[in-house]
Design a protein around this motif. Structure first.
Motif, short mmCIF file in Angstrom:
data_model
loop_
_atom_site.label_atom_id
_atom_site.label_comp_id
_atom_site.label_asym_id
_atom_site.label_seq_id
_atom_site.Cartn_x
_atom_site.Cartn_y
_atom_site.Cartn_z
N ASN A 245 0.85 -1.19 0.11
CA ASN A 245 -0.08 -0.10 -0.09
C ASN A 245 0.68 1.32 -0.04
O ASN A 245 0.31 2.45 0.21
CB ASN A 245 -0.85 0.07 1.06
N GLY A 246 2.30 1.08 -0.17
CA GLY A 246 2.97 2.29 -0.14
C GLY A 246 3.11 2.91 -1.71
O GLY A 246 2.40 2.28 -2.76
N TYR A 247 3.57 4.26 -1.78
CA TYR A 247 3.51 4.74 -2.92
C TYR A 247 4.49 3.91 -4.11
O TYR A 247 5.53 3.52 -3.71
CB TYR A 247 4.41 5.96 -2.90
N ALA A 248 3.73 3.92 -5.33
CA ALA A 248 4.29 3.37 -6.23
C ALA A 248 4.34 1.73 -6.09
O ALA A 248 5.38 1.16 -7.05
CB ALA A 248 5.67 4.12 -6.92
N GLN A 249 4.03 1.20 -5.04
CA GLN A 249 4.02 -0.13 -4.99
C GLN A 249 2.95 -0.89 -5.69
O GLN A 249 2.00 -0.35 -6.42
CB GLN A 249 3.73 -0.63 -3.57
N THR A 250 3.20 -2.29 -6.07
CA THR A 250 2.17 -2.98 -7.08
C THR A 250 1.65 -4.27 -6.25
O THR A 250 2.31 -4.49 -5.05
CB THR A 250 2.95 -3.29 -8.29
N ALA A 251 0.57 -4.80 -6.90
CA ALA A 251 0.13 -5.91 -6.37
C ALA A 251 -0.23 -6.69 -7.51
O ALA A 251 -0.58 -6.14 -8.71
CB ALA A 251 -1.22 -5.84 -5.56
N VAL A 252 -0.21 -7.97 -7.75
CA VAL A 252 -0.61 -8.87 -8.82
C VAL A 252 -2.10 -8.60 -9.21
O VAL A 252 -2.75 -8.30 -8.29
CB VAL A 252 -0.04 -10.30 -8.46
N ALA A 253 -2.08 -8.43 -10.62
CA ALA A 253 -3.33 -7.97 -11.10
C ALA A 253 -4.30 -9.01 -11.16
O ALA A 253 -4.04 -10.46 -11.55
CB ALA A 253 -3.43 -7.50 -12.68
N PRO A 254 -5.63 -9.15 -10.64
CA PRO A 254 -6.45 -10.06 -11.12
C PRO A 254 -6.51 -10.72 -12.51
O PRO A 254 -6.47 -10.02 -13.31
CB PRO A 254 -7.99 -9.02 -10.61
N TYR A 255 -6.74 -12.10 -12.34
CA TYR A 255 -6.51 -12.93 -13.79
C TYR A 255 -5.19 -13.01 -14.37
O TYR A 255 -5.00 -13.36 -15.33
CB TYR A 255 -7.71 -12.45 -14.44
N ALA A 256 -4.18 -12.37 -13.43
CA ALA A 256 -2.90 -12.52 -14.12
C ALA A 256 -2.15 -13.71 -14.04
O ALA A 256 -2.32 -14.62 -13.13
CB ALA A 256 -1.95 -11.17 -13.49
N VAL A 257 -1.39 -14.26 -15.03
CA VAL A 257 -0.76 -15.64 -14.99
C VAL A 257 0.56 -15.34 -14.19
O VAL A 257 1.26 -14.38 -14.22
CB VAL A 257 -0.33 -16.05 -16.39
N ARG A 258 0.88 -16.33 -13.39
CA ARG A 258 2.00 -16.66 -12.43
C ARG A 258 3.06 -17.38 -13.35
O ARG A 258 2.74 -18.32 -13.86
CB ARG A 258 1.94 -16.90 -11.16
N ALA A 259 4.51 -16.79 -12.92
CA ALA A 259 5.47 -17.80 -13.75
C ALA A 259 5.88 -18.69 -12.79
O ALA A 259 6.98 -18.83 -12.20
CB ALA A 259 6.86 -16.52 -13.89
N ARG A 260 5.14 -19.77 -12.59
CA ARG A 260 5.36 -20.86 -12.19
C ARG A 260 5.09 -22.07 -12.78
O ARG A 260 3.99 -22.08 -13.89
CB ARG A 260 4.40 -20.92 -10.55
N PRO A 261 5.19 -23.31 -12.56
CA PRO A 261 5.02 -24.44 -13.40
C PRO A 261 3.29 -24.71 -13.23
O PRO A 261 2.68 -24.49 -12.28
CB PRO A 261 5.52 -25.51 -12.63
N GLY A 262 2.70 -25.21 -14.47
CA GLY A 262 1.18 -25.21 -14.73
C GLY A 262 0.52 -23.92 -14.80
O GLY A 262 -0.62 -23.95 -15.11
N ALA A 263 1.34 -22.78 -15.03
CA ALA A 263 0.75 -21.45 -15.47
C ALA A 263 -0.59 -21.01 -14.48
O ALA A 263 -1.73 -20.91 -15.03
CB ALA A 263 0.25 -21.39 -16.72
#
Length: 320
Positions: A245-263
């Motif tokens: 929640n800090g300035y210019a911080q981010t959180a993974v977007a809803p429905y984003a694919v993660r770079a892990r086995p199995g997508a």
């Protein structure tokens, strides 16, 4: 197909896909093989549900040009070679200067980013033009290393119990202070609990409120929860992380694919789904996340942004 390039029409724009047969997620224990063409097809299908969470927000992009297992780098500044129809947002840096972050306002941009092997999109909690006034608050529920479900493809089973229990405690506390909230699997280890705000409080006020609420929960459940930023200080407790929640911080977007086995996919869910058998941080993947999206699990949430003033007064009344 021409020299390994395919053209796809998205709205008013044409997106050129390079090497669509390139494997980004090899077939293995985590799931079936996923090519760049598969990634593009997923993002195209999920775009109607994902874009409302992206429009107007600067992005941090996680790129893996050679797919999972290859080099990974984070992209904040938008390259000059990106199409002119891709929106940019100037974001001042605290130490001086600025970066031109990419903003994903349409399906064509989402497909272009997939072509650039941007597997995961991380969004700002505020919008361009109002960077100091977030309209989202995020609690990141991060389980201890030993209980992360690392040996499970879905992050499910007993490993997820601590995350589930913490989510319910947090949801109940947010209800007590009058703030709507919704859970989202991260596609990685834990859950995000997302709170819509009215965008009238500055980033310092939002982060301070999140910290106070988290600290109150930790005080009530000191053996299960912690806000200690250093891993060595957490022990076997679940980390309630409010630093996003800090300035210019981010959180993974809803429905984003993660770079892990199995997508696996960071997937919104309804509170009632949290206790379903098999629920876990990696419950959904590119194979079935669109089906979940079509259920509209966060129905009405985006239009319910609240002010923090009444919530802070209620929190104080609880002795926090």
């Amino acid at each position: 197909m021409d020299n390994g390039t395919q053209s796809v029409r998205a709205g008013r724009h044409t997106v050129h896909l390079h090497r669509p047969d390139k494997v980004l997620f090899p077939k293995g224990e985590g799931g079936d093989e996923v090519t760049k063409a598969d990634l593009v097809a997923y993002y195209r299908a999920v775009a109607p549900f994902m874009l409302p969470h992206l429009r107007g927000r600067p992005l941090m992009l996680e790129r893996l040009p050679d797919g999972v297992g290859g080099p990974r780098f984070v992209q904040k500044d938008t390259p000059d070679h990106y199409p002119e129809w891709v929106t940019r947002a100037e974001v001042p840096k605290k130490e001086g200067g600025s970066l031109r972050h990419t903003v994903c306002d349409n399906t064509a941009t989402l497909l272009h980013l997939a072509d650039q092997a941007c597997l995961t999109l991380h969004r700002f909690l505020s919008r361009a033009g109002h960077l100091d006034f977030p309209d989202r608050l995020v609690f990141d529920l991060d389980p201890p290393e030993a209980a992360s479900g690392a040996g499970s493809g879905s992050g499910s089973g007993d490993d997820f119990d601590a995350v589930r229990a913490a989510a319910h405690l947090l949801g109940e506390r947010l209800d007590q202070v009058g703030l709507p909230s919704a859970p989202m699997t991260t596609g990685s280890r834990g859950l995000h609990i997302v709170v819509p705000l009215d965008g009238r409080h500055d980033v310092d006020d939002v982060r301070a409120f999140a910290k106070d609420l988290a600290d109150g929960l930790v005080a009530a459940h000191p053996d299960e929860l912690t806000t200690a930023a250093r891993k060595k200080d957490r022990g076997e407790r679940l980390y309630l992380d409010v630093q996003r929640n800090g300035y210019a911080q981010t959180a993974v977007a809803p429905y984003a694919v993660r770079a892990r086995p199995g997508a696996p996919v960071a997937t919104p869910l309804a509170w009632a789904q949290l206790d379903e058998p098999g629920m876990g941080a990696r419950r959904w993947s590119v194979a079935d996340a669109v089906e979940q999206a079509r259920t509209n699990p966060w129905e009405g949430l985006l239009s319910r942004g609240r002010a923090l003033g009444p919530a802070r007064r209620r929190l104080r009344a609880l002795g926090v």
